[in-house]
Motif scaffolding. Structure first.
Motif, PDB file in Angstrom:
ATOM      1  N   ARG A  38       0.801  -1.226   0.000  1.00 16.60           N
ATOM      2  CA  ARG A  38       0.000   0.000   0.000  1.00 16.60           C
ATOM      3  C   ARG A  38       0.830   1.270   0.000  1.00 16.60           C
ATOM      4  O   ARG A  38       0.423   2.275   0.549  1.00 16.60           O
ATOM      5  CB  ARG A  38      -0.905   0.010   1.239  1.00 16.60           C
ATOM      6  CG  ARG A  38      -1.837  -1.151   1.339  1.00 16.60           C
ATOM      7  CD  ARG A  38      -2.700  -1.096   2.587  1.00 16.60           C
ATOM      8  NE  ARG A  38      -1.920  -1.549   3.748  1.00 16.60           N
ATOM      9  CZ  ARG A  38      -1.969  -0.972   4.937  1.00 16.60           C
ATOM     10  NH1 ARG A  38      -2.734   0.053   5.146  1.00 16.60           N
ATOM     11  NH2 ARG A  38      -1.252  -1.444   5.936  1.00 16.60           N
ATOM     12  N   VAL A  41      -0.711   5.255  -4.318  1.00 11.97           N
ATOM     13  CA  VAL A  41      -2.116   5.231  -4.732  1.00 11.97           C
ATOM     14  C   VAL A  41      -2.172   5.537  -6.215  1.00 11.97           C
ATOM     15  O   VAL A  41      -1.570   6.499  -6.687  1.00 11.97           O
ATOM     16  CB  VAL A  41      -2.953   6.260  -3.931  1.00 11.97           C
ATOM     17  CG1 VAL A  41      -4.382   6.309  -4.432  1.00 11.97           C
ATOM     18  CG2 VAL A  41      -2.913   5.939  -2.447  1.00 11.97           C
ATOM     19  N   ILE A  42      -2.886   4.694  -6.951  1.00 14.76           N
ATOM     20  CA  ILE A  42      -3.033   4.912  -8.387  1.00 14.76           C
ATOM     21  C   ILE A  42      -4.052   6.025  -8.596  1.00 14.76           C
ATOM     22  O   ILE A  42      -5.201   5.896  -8.165  1.00 14.76           O
ATOM     23  CB  ILE A  42      -3.490   3.630  -9.101  1.00 14.76           C
ATOM     24  CG1 ILE A  42      -2.435   2.547  -8.949  1.00 14.76           C
ATOM     25  CG2 ILE A  42      -3.764   3.907 -10.577  1.00 14.76           C
ATOM     26  CD1 ILE A  42      -2.837   1.219  -9.520  1.00 14.76           C
ATOM     27  N   PRO A  43      -3.643   7.128  -9.240  1.00 11.93           N
ATOM     28  CA  PRO A  43      -4.583   8.227  -9.465  1.00 11.93           C
ATOM     29  C   PRO A  43      -5.740   7.785 -10.361  1.00 11.93           C
ATOM     30  O   PRO A  43      -5.584   6.965 -11.244  1.00 11.93           O
ATOM     31  CB  PRO A  43      -3.738   9.289 -10.172  1.00 11.93           C
ATOM     32  CG  PRO A  43      -2.326   8.880 -10.004  1.00 11.93           C
ATOM     33  CD  PRO A  43      -2.320   7.413  -9.758  1.00 11.93           C
ATOM     34  N   GLY A  44      -6.883   8.332 -10.107  1.00  6.39           N
ATOM     35  CA  GLY A  44      -8.052   8.021 -10.917  1.00  6.39           C
ATOM     36  C   GLY A  44      -8.925   6.937 -10.319  1.00  6.39           C
ATOM     37  O   GLY A  44     -10.135   7.079 -10.245  1.00  6.39           O
ATOM     38  N   ILE A  45      -8.287   5.854  -9.866  1.00  5.96           N
ATOM     39  CA  ILE A  45      -9.081   4.777  -9.264  1.00  5.96           C
ATOM     40  C   ILE A  45      -8.890   4.698  -7.750  1.00  5.96           C
ATOM     41  O   ILE A  45      -9.564   3.940  -7.087  1.00  5.96           O
ATOM     42  CB  ILE A  45      -8.774   3.404  -9.908  1.00  5.96           C
ATOM     43  CG1 ILE A  45      -7.316   3.000  -9.703  1.00  5.96           C
ATOM     44  CG2 ILE A  45      -9.138   3.394 -11.365  1.00  5.96           C
ATOM     45  CD1 ILE A  45      -7.012   1.576 -10.120  1.00  5.96           C
ATOM     46  N   ASN A  46      -7.943   5.498  -7.237  1.00  6.84           N
ATOM     47  CA  ASN A  46      -7.659   5.559  -5.800  1.00  6.84           C
ATOM     48  C   ASN A  46      -7.442   4.179  -5.191  1.00  6.84           C
ATOM     49  O   ASN A  46      -7.915   3.888  -4.104  1.00  6.84           O
ATOM     50  CB  ASN A  46      -8.761   6.307  -5.057  1.00  6.84           C
ATOM     51  CG  ASN A  46      -8.763   7.772  -5.410  1.00  6.84           C
ATOM     52  OD1 ASN A  46      -7.731   8.326  -5.773  1.00  6.84           O
ATOM     53  ND2 ASN A  46      -9.921   8.394  -5.328  1.00  6.84           N
ATOM     54  N   ARG A  47      -6.734   3.331  -5.891  1.00  5.85           N
ATOM     55  CA  ARG A  47      -6.424   1.975  -5.419  1.00  5.85           C
ATOM     56  C   ARG A  47      -4.965   1.954  -4.953  1.00  5.85           C
ATOM     57  O   ARG A  47      -4.058   2.268  -5.729  1.00  5.85           O
ATOM     58  CB  ARG A  47      -6.640   0.978  -6.548  1.00  5.85           C
ATOM     59  CG  ARG A  47      -6.175  -0.401  -6.279  1.00  5.85           C
ATOM     60  CD  ARG A  47      -7.273  -1.224  -5.692  1.00  5.85           C
ATOM     61  NE  ARG A  47      -6.747  -2.594  -5.586  1.00  5.85           N
ATOM     62  CZ  ARG A  47      -7.286  -3.491  -4.860  1.00  5.85           C
ATOM     63  NH1 ARG A  47      -8.371  -3.228  -4.197  1.00  5.85           N
ATOM     64  NH2 ARG A  47      -6.767  -4.688  -4.784  1.00  5.85           N
ATOM     65  N   PRO A  48      -4.720   1.588  -3.688  1.00  6.38           N
ATOM     66  CA  PRO A  48      -3.334   1.533  -3.230  1.00  6.38           C
ATOM     67  C   PRO A  48      -2.611   0.311  -3.794  1.00  6.38           C
ATOM     68  O   PRO A  48      -3.184  -0.773  -3.899  1.00  6.38           O
ATOM     69  CB  PRO A  48      -3.463   1.437  -1.707  1.00  6.38           C
ATOM     70  CG  PRO A  48      -4.813   0.890  -1.461  1.00  6.38           C
ATOM     71  CD  PRO A  48      -5.669   1.312  -2.610  1.00  6.38           C
TER      72      PRO A  48
END
Length: 140
Positions: A38, A41-48
């Motif tokens: 974690r 954080v991937i921008p756009g999908i807010n997935r760590p």
């Protein structure tokens, strides 16, 4: 006269302060899990995502590196004196992650979804909460 080789325990005692202290161990394994699972954080999908998914994109070598880093959690669990059943569950989590993560493209998606280090951290925390309740941290 050849110099004697220091034991691995002496080396780790010099590198890691309070190596056998359960509270310090909890902090170390939580930090490793954050780094591996974690840290970004991937921008756009807010997935760590962490180094496990990112380094795993490199064929073969990346999977070996992330498996080695994940094995550190298992090594810490063994030093903590966890049961063989718990250790084998952790080895199984890491083995599944490594084996399926090595498959091109599909493995990268699998690394993104299956978080073996988070599962292994959960096993360690459950053990620490039961056998070392003084290390318990209340999450809010």
């Amino acid at each position: 006269m050849a110099p004697s080789t220091p034991s691995p325990d002496a080396i780790f005692d010099a590198l890691i302060q309070n190596r056998r202290d359960p509270a310090a161990l909890r902090k170390r394994v939580e930090t490793i899990e954050i780094l591996l699972e974690r840290s970004f954080v991937i921008p756009g999908i807010n997935r760590p995502v962490g180094l496990d998914a990112i380094v795993g994109l490199v064929p073969v070598v990346g999977d070996v590196i992330t498996a080695t880093m994940g094995a550190y959690l298992i090594w810490e669990a063994r030093n903590l004196g966890m049961s063989k059943w718990q250790i084998w569950r952790m080895v199984g989590n890491l083995g599944v992650d490594t084996a399926l993560g090595a498959v091109p493209l599909v493995g990268d998606a699998f690394d993104f979804l299956f978080r073996s280090n988070t599962r292994n951290l959960r096993i360690i925390k459950k053990h620490l909460d039961k056998h070392h309740p003084g290390t318990m941290i209340i999450d809010q």
